[in-house]
Each structure stands twice: as structure tokens, then as C-alpha cells.
Design an enzyme around this catalytic site. Structure first.
Site, mmCIF file in Angstrom:
data_model
loop_
_atom_site.group_PDB
_atom_site.id
_atom_site.type_symbol
_atom_site.label_atom_id
_atom_site.label_comp_id
_atom_site.label_asym_id
_atom_site.label_seq_id
_atom_site.Cartn_x
_atom_site.Cartn_y
_atom_site.Cartn_z
ATOM 1 N N GLU A 1 46.422 -6.597 5.990
ATOM 2 C CA GLU A 1 45.817 -5.616 6.897
ATOM 3 C C GLU A 1 44.475 -5.108 6.383
ATOM 4 O O GLU A 1 43.510 -4.958 7.143
ATOM 5 C CB GLU A 1 46.759 -4.417 7.116
ATOM 6 C CG GLU A 1 47.923 -4.677 8.052
ATOM 7 C CD GLU A 1 49.096 -5.409 7.409
ATOM 8 O OE1 GLU A 1 49.036 -5.679 6.190
ATOM 9 O OE2 GLU A 1 50.080 -5.706 8.119
ATOM 10 N N HIS A 38 59.053 1.298 12.354
ATOM 11 C CA HIS A 38 58.542 0.593 13.533
ATOM 12 C C HIS A 38 58.465 1.533 14.730
ATOM 13 O O HIS A 38 58.506 1.084 15.868
ATOM 14 C CB HIS A 38 59.447 -0.593 13.908
ATOM 15 C CG HIS A 38 59.368 -1.756 12.973
ATOM 16 N ND1 HIS A 38 60.002 -1.781 11.773
ATOM 17 C CD2 HIS A 38 58.721 -2.941 13.088
ATOM 18 C CE1 HIS A 38 59.764 -2.935 11.168
ATOM 19 N NE2 HIS A 38 58.987 -3.664 11.941
#
Ligand SMILES: Cc1ncc(C[n+]2csc(CCOP(=O)(O)OP(=O)(O)O)c2C)c(N)n1
Length: 669
Positions: A408, A475
Site C-alpha cells: 500500500e 474489514h
């Protein structure tokens, strides 16, 4: 190639270099040394503040800079004065930068070498070591996409090489075959930490094996060795686009910075490395070979001395900055004049889900801007985990619909690099939660770059976020507050398909970093009529989704659906529901106007209550609309716990549970 450092006077191989080139290199290495000698005097006189010395390491900065073409990019660090002088930056401007004067490269907003000057193709650092390595990836990715021969060189210290960014950037460059030289200045210490407390490998070139790339080691004190290595690597790299680790063995002859001393370094190391002084040895070599006469050396020093004295005099004569709030605020964002494009009248439209609308917006953004790149994990053949980019690779190619390694930070850094090369990009976080692994790039690099050195950052970070899908603590988070707090970012959060498409198409054009939230639960649960053709919507403008008289409800994202449901449950209370759509900057005007009419206000969000953006919004309303308020501004947020997995726990967690009661409570005031 060498692996052991030997402490003997340097031996130079002049190859077939002309006298003129040898002298050019001499001038280039002498200048930073003389600037530093002057800096040490100015420091003692208290005329300058912090200084990170590169004395002893100049052959690297200078050898690299001279070995590249002027069109190549260099991403130097705190000891690389020779890069800046080698690229002929105006000395007065450079000194003004160090002194925090307005004439400097950051108008007094950042210090030392913390700036980029794209006209010189030098992109300086932020304080966070490792952060610029991924940026070099993006710069070189642009070279591959444009099929030009520009390469980049990114510097790292041996200490900074322990950062995860070092690994991510090299791994990404290796996988994508990017022309980047990752240059490690191995000077044996990271501040006071010696190599044996920093890493276990024998040398950095060994790491190259693990990345499947080439590693080359040189004596970093020998300017001709560095020059030779860089020119030959660069020549090869322009054709065979693969990254290389270039390890330059060297030593820092002064403290980490001038105030920190050198007590932790054994004295004999200074004595040994003094024998290998890069400037004195090169000077001796040139004199021995007759390329440099003593008279010429004296004249050259005299010329540089005068040049420096003049530049310093001019720097000290520059006025101190007069602080101006308006000017500071103005430069946080790159100017952007939004040109509203309405859906074409009579054009077709369809009922679409939010996920389809996002997909539509992206597709049309790619068609409109052929330079636009999308990067993300599993976004090409697989179509992304939410299938937003399904089939895109077939229409736009895998160069533009770019699968990324699990890196990322390097990918967000690359997005900045692409921006520096004039390309817009979208980075898809697989889940908004994983943005933590790229947090530094967003918070410290993307957001602050325009304010610091005027560089547009056209990056849209797509964030599938939120709860309601039983996905547990990692999540399901609503993490907009992390970004809301960071000047330089824009934060967008659509609640419905029509807005999602229109806000996304605008975000793609905006020359500022936009954190674009897409609610996972809403992806497939809300539908609206969405024009097939291109249109866009302004950022920073909220929308009254339901007119009302009794209470102003300020919300966004999933909160909008909650509030609409509650309105149906409580027909006796007339709610004016405002969907903010953009959270940073939020539409104060629209909210204040509504509160003036209703006299009551509640801010509703899915994020946890404490530290959620509702606190800021409520405080602003209380302050600005106090005279109009008939009750305290109330808030609804979710429980102050991580987002739980089990459906029962998740339902309890969500602020929706208390919304109707809170509205009744407010209504009763
Ligand atoms: C991410 C991060 N952590 C800590 C620091 C503080 N810091 C600044 S320089 C430095 C040492 C760097 O050592 P190295 O990378 O070997 O470079 P050198 O200073 O030796 O040139 C440290 C720890 C920082 N700037 N960034």
C-alpha cells in the site's frame, strides 16, 4: 566491485575521461564541501540553525548527479547537498530555504532539503525516511508508460533501509520493471545506531538477490567509481528497464546533525576514513596527473568563496517572513476550478447500484483522460474484490488497470510520483481498513506536498469502507475522521449511486488528493437513476435529501439511509436531512442556513462517537449558530468499540440503534 573497505589513499581510474570532465567533477565536489565549511562557521556564530552534514560523503551525491542526464529525476536525502548544487540550484534560493525565508523553495514552510524543484528534476524528502522511495517508483512508472528514457535515483541511508518502505518500493520496482536506482549510502550508522544493531545482512547488495534484481557496490568516497557506476547503470537501464541497488560504502565524518556530537563513534574510525577523504584524495589525484595546477585550485577556491559570500549576504538581507493567514490557507490546496458538466438532457439513464455507478464513473474518467492510471490489488483480471473494475483491463489494458503487489505504501507513493510526472491516478484500497499500511504517504506526503512546494497531487484513493456486512474489526471500519483532520486532503463520501458517479468523476479531475469513501453495504443495497453519459458534481457541496422544519439532521454515507428510515418511523417530527457528500471541506453554509430555520440539529454518523467528525461539526454549529439554537446540538455515533463480527454485536454497535430515541429526545426540547 568491492566488499571490504580498505583504509588507504584512494586510487582513481580516469578511464577515458577528458581533463575537462575531471575538472568539472572537481568543481562539483568542491562546492558542497566549501558550502559546508562555511555552514560550520555560521553555526558557531549562531547565524544558522540545524545542519545535517554530508562531509565525507560528497562523492556520492556529486558522482550520481553528474553521471545522470539532466532529465533524470533524483530523490535525495538530508546529506545530499551535492545533488542540489550539482543540479545548479540558485544558491541564494537554497540558502533562503535553509533560513526559512520567503524566497526559499517552500516560502518558509519547511526546512533544509525538504522540497522538490521539478524544473531541476530534484524531488526532495519529507522527514520520514523511506517515504520517497515509492515516489521514485511512480516517477519511473511514468517513464515506462510514456516510453521515454528518463530514469530516477532514490537515496536511502543504511538506517532508513530498515523501513518497510524500502522493501515495498524495491519489490514493486522489481515486479513492474521500473528504471530506478535505489542508492544506499552505507555510512555505518543510523544516527547513533551502528550497522550491527540495524540489520544482519553483510551488505545491501545481498538484498538485491532476494528482489531478483542486480546489486552493485562501489567505494562511495571515490567520485570516479561512483560516476562510472552510475553512467554505466543508467545507460543499461534506459534500455533494459530494471531497478538496481547501488550500494555506496562511505562514512559520515561529522555527527548525525551538528548538535548531536559523535561520542558514540570510535575515534579511530574518523582517522581511518580521513585517509579516504573524497575531496582531498581527488584533488591530489588531479594534481598528480597534472589536470589541476595549484594556481588553478587556489583560483577556483577563491571564486567559490566569493560566490558563497555574496549569496549569503543576499540571503541575510532578505526580509523575515511576514505571516499572512490568507496566504497560508490558500496554498494548502492546488487551485481547482470545477467546471460543472450536467447529464446531457434527453440522454439515457438506468437504475443502478452504487457499485455500478462507481464503476461507470471510473470508466468514463479513463476515457476522458488517457493518462489516468488505476492501481490496486487484484483489480485487473479479477476485477477487484468488489468487481468495480471488472473487465476494465480488456478495454484499457493492464498498463492502466494495474495489479499491484501487496504494498500500500509504495503504491500511494507511486501515485505521487505519477502526479509529479503530470498523470492522474486512482489507488484502490482493497478495504479502507488497509489504508493504515499506507497512512504515512497520505498524511505526510500526498496531503502536504502542495502546501510545501506547490506540486499538484492528482490522486484519488478509493476506500471501500463501513460495517453492516459482518466482516469484523479489520474489514468494517469507518475511518474518515483520520483524514478529516488532515489539511491538504479532500474527503468525499457519497450516499447514493447518482452522487457516487458525479463526485468520483470530479475527484479524478481535482489536482488535490481525494479520499473517496464507498460504503460496502451500500454498494449493492441502494439503487438510483443514474445517467449513462458523463456528468460531474461539485465537491464541498452538501445536498438536502429531505426538506423538513423541526430538526436539521447532518449526516452522510450510510447515515443518510438510517435517517430516511427514521423519518418514516417518526412522521410526527419533520426532519431536514442534509447529506454532506463531501466531508472535507464540509458545506457549512448549507448546514447553518438549515439550522437557522429549524433551531435544532443532530449530527449522525456510522463512525464511533468519540473523535468522529460529528464532534467537530457539532462544535462549529454551536459556535456559529448559537443564537438560532433551541437545544444543544446532539450527536449519534456508533459504540466506542472496534466493529464486531457477529451480527448481533454489530447491530448493537451501530449508532442506528439509538437514532430514533435521540431524535425524540431532541424533539422534546
Ligand atoms: C521514519 C523515521 N524514523 C525516524 C527518523 C529520525 N531519524 C532521522 S535521520 C535518522 C538516522 C538515519 O540513518 P541513515 O538512514 O543511515 O542515514 P544517515 O543519517 O546515516 O545518512 C533517524 C533515525 C526519521 N526521520 N524517519
Amino acid at each position: 566491485m568491492q566488499t571490504e573497505t580498505t583504509f588507504a589513499p584512494l586510487v582513481f581510474n580516469r578511464s577515458n575521461y577528458s581533463d575537462a570532465l575531471l575538472l568539472e567533477l572537481y568543481e562539483a565536489i568542491l562546492l558542497p564541501r566549501m558550502i559546508e565549511e562555511k555552514m560550520l562557521i555560521l553555526l558557531r556564530q549562531g547565524k544558522v540553525s540545524k545542519w545535517f552534514s554530508g562531509i565525507g560523503q560528497e562523492a556520492i551525491s556529486v558522482g550520481v548527479t553528474k553521471g545522470l542526464d539532466s532529465s533524470d529525476y533524483i530523490l535525495p536525502l538530508h546529506r545530499n547537498l551535492g545533488v542540489f548544487t550539482g543540479r545548479n540550484l540558485e544558491l541564494k534560493k537554497l540558502f533562503c530555504q535553509w533560513q526559512g525565508k520567503k524566497y526559499g523553495y517552500t516560502k518558509g514552510r519547511d526546512r533544509s532539503f525538504h522540497f522538490g524543484t521539478p524544473e531541476h528534476r530534484v524531488i526532495g524528502m519529507i522527514s520520514h525516511l523511506g517515504a520517497m522511495l515509492g515516489v521514485a517508483d511512480g516517477i519511473s512508472l511514468a517513464s515506462n508508460l510514456d516510453k521515454d528514457t528518463v530514469i530516477s535515483v532514490a537515496f536511502s541511508g543504511d538506517g532508513g533501509a530498515s523501513e518497510g518502505d524500502f522493501h515495498e518500493a524495491i519489490n514493486t520496482a522489481a515486479v513492474w520493471e521500473l528504471p530506478v536506482i535505489f542508492l544506499v549510502e552505507n555510512n555505518g550508522y543510523g544516527l547513533s545506531t551502528p550497522s550491527n544493531e540495524q540489520f544482519r545482512c553483510k551488505q545491501f547488495i545481498d538484498k538485491a538477490i532476494g528482489y531478483g534484481i542486480e546489486g552493485i557496490q562501489v567505494d562511495g568516497n571515490n567520485i570516479l567509481d561512483v560516476y562510472e557506476a552510475v553512467t554505466s547503470i543508467a545507460e543499461k537501464m534506459r534500455k533494459d528497464r530494471k531497478p538496481v541497488i547501488l550500494e555506496c560504502m562511505t562514512f559520515r565524518m561529522r555527527g548525525h546533525e551538528e548538535a548531536s556530537g559523535t561520542k558514540y563513534v570510535p575515534k579511530e574510525l574518523f582517522e581511518q576514513w580521513e585517509i579516504k577523504d573524497p575531496v582531498k584524495n581527488y584533488e591530489r589525484f588531479l594534481e598528480e596527473t597534472g589536470v589541476l595546477t595549484p594556481t588553478r585550485a587556489v583560483m577556483l577556491r577563491e571564486r567559490i568563496k566569493n560566490q558563497l559570500a555574496e549569496a549569503w549576504e543576499q540571503t541575510f538581507a532578505e526580509p523575515e517572513i511576514v505571516a499572512n493567514i490568507e496566504e497560508e490557507l490558500k496554498d494548502v490546496y492546488a487551485p481547482f476550478v470545477h467546471e460543472l458538466t450536467l447529464p446531457s438532457s434527453g440522454g439515457s439513464s438506468q437504475t443502478k447500484r452504487l457499485v455500478d455507478a462507481v464503476s461507470d464513473g471510473l470508466r468514463q474518467g479513463l476515457e476522458k483522460d488517457p493518462g489516468l492510471i488505476i492501481m490496486g490489488q487484484d483489480i485487473a483480471e479479477y476485477g477487484g474484490v468488489f468487481k468495480v473494475t471488472d473487465q476494465f483491463h480488456k478495454d484499457f489494458g493492464k498498463e492502466r488497470i494495474r495489479n499491484t503487489p501487496l504494498c500500500e505504501s509504495a503504491i500511494l507513493g507511486s501515485a505521487l510520483g505519477l502526479s509529479i510526472r503530470g498523470r492522474a491516478s486512482v489507488v484502490e484500497m482493497q478495504f479502507a481498513d488497509f489504508v493504515t499500511c499506507g497512512f504515512n504517504q497520505i498524511i505526510n506526503n500526498l496531503s502536504k506536498t502542495h502546501y510545501r512546494w506547490n506540486q499538484a497531487v492528482n490522486v484519488t484513493v478509493r476506500m471501500p469502507s463501513g460495517a453492516g456486512v459482518g466482516a469484523g474489526p479489520f474489514h468494517s471500519q469507518s475511518n474518515e475522521a483520520w483524514f478529516f483532520h488532515t489539511p491538504g486532503l479532500k474527503v468525499v463520501y457519497p450516499s447514493n449511486p447518482y452522487d457516487a458517479k458525479g463526485l468520483l468523476t470530479t475527484s479524478l479531475l481535482d489536482p488535490n488528493p481525494v479520499i473517496f469513501f464507498e460504503h460496502k453495504y451500500l454498494y449493492r443495497s441502494v439503487e438510483s437513476e443514474v445517467p449513462d453519459g458523463y456528468y460531474n458534481l461539485p465537491l464541498g457541496k452538501g445536498n438536502i435529501v429531505s426538506k423538513g422544519e423541526d430538526i436539521t439532521v447532518v449526516t452522510y454515507g450510510w447515515g443518510v439511509s438510517w435517517c430516511m428510515e427514521v423519518q418514516k418511523m417518526l412522521p410526527e417530527v419533520s426532519l431536514e436531512i442534509i447529506d454532506l457528500r463531501t466531508l472535507l471541506p464540509w458545506d457549512e453554509e448549507l448546514v447553518f442556513e438549515s439550522v437557522k430555520n429549524t433551531g435544532k440539529c443532530i449530527v449522525v454518523h456510522e463512525d464511533c462517537l468519540t473523535g468522529g467528525i460529528g464532534g467537530e461539526i457539532a462544535a462549529t454549529i454551536s459556535e456559529k449558530c448559537f443564537k438560532n439554537l433551541d437545544a444543544p446540538v446532539m450527536r449519534v455515533g456508533s459504540l466506542d468499540t472496534p466493529v464486531p463480527f457477529s451480527n448481533h454485536l454489530e447491530q448493537q454497535f451501530l449508532g442506528k440503534r439509538i437514532l430514533a430515541d435521540k431524535i425524540k429526545e431532541l424533539s422534546a426540547f
